[in-house]
Motif scaffolding. Structure first.
Motif: not given
Length: 87
Positions: A42-43, A45-49, A53
Motif C-alpha cells: 500500500q505504501r 503502490f497506493p494507486n494500484g496493484d 511490479r
C-alpha cells in the motif's frame, strides 16, 4: 541466492492476500522474486496493484542486488510476537 524456502508464509500461517507463496521454481538461476506485506504494498503502490511490479533493495548487505518482481502480498505480521507468549 535463495534465502527462503518454498511455502515459507504458509508454514508460518501468514495469510496470502494476493499472488503466490515462494515455490521450488524460485531458485538461484530463476528470476528474482519478492513477497511483500500489505503495508509495504500500500505504501509503495497506493494507486494500484503491487503484483508484478519491481522492487530494489538498497541495504548494503544486498549490494548490487537485481530488481525483484513482486509475486505475492501477505498480511501484516507482528514480528515481535510471532510465537505467542505462554500464559
Amino acid at each position: 541466492m535463495r534465502l527462503i524456502s518454498p511455502r515459507f508464509f504458509a508454514v508460518l500461517g501468514v495469510p496470502l492476500l494476493a499472488g503466490r507463496d515462494f515455490t521450488d521454481a524460485d531458485r538461484d538461476a530463476s528470476e528474482p522474486v519478492a513477497i511483500v506485506s500489505q503495508s509495504v504494498a500500500q505504501r509503495l503502490f497506493p494507486n494500484g496493484d503491487a503484483l508484478n511490479r519491481r522492487v530494489w533493495w538498497t541495504d548494503p548487505l544486498f549490494a548490487k542486488a537485481p530488481p525483484c518482481r513482486i509475486v505475492g502480498v501477505v498480511a501484516d505480521v507482528d514480528d515481535e510476537n510471532v510465537v505467542q507468549a505462554r500464559p
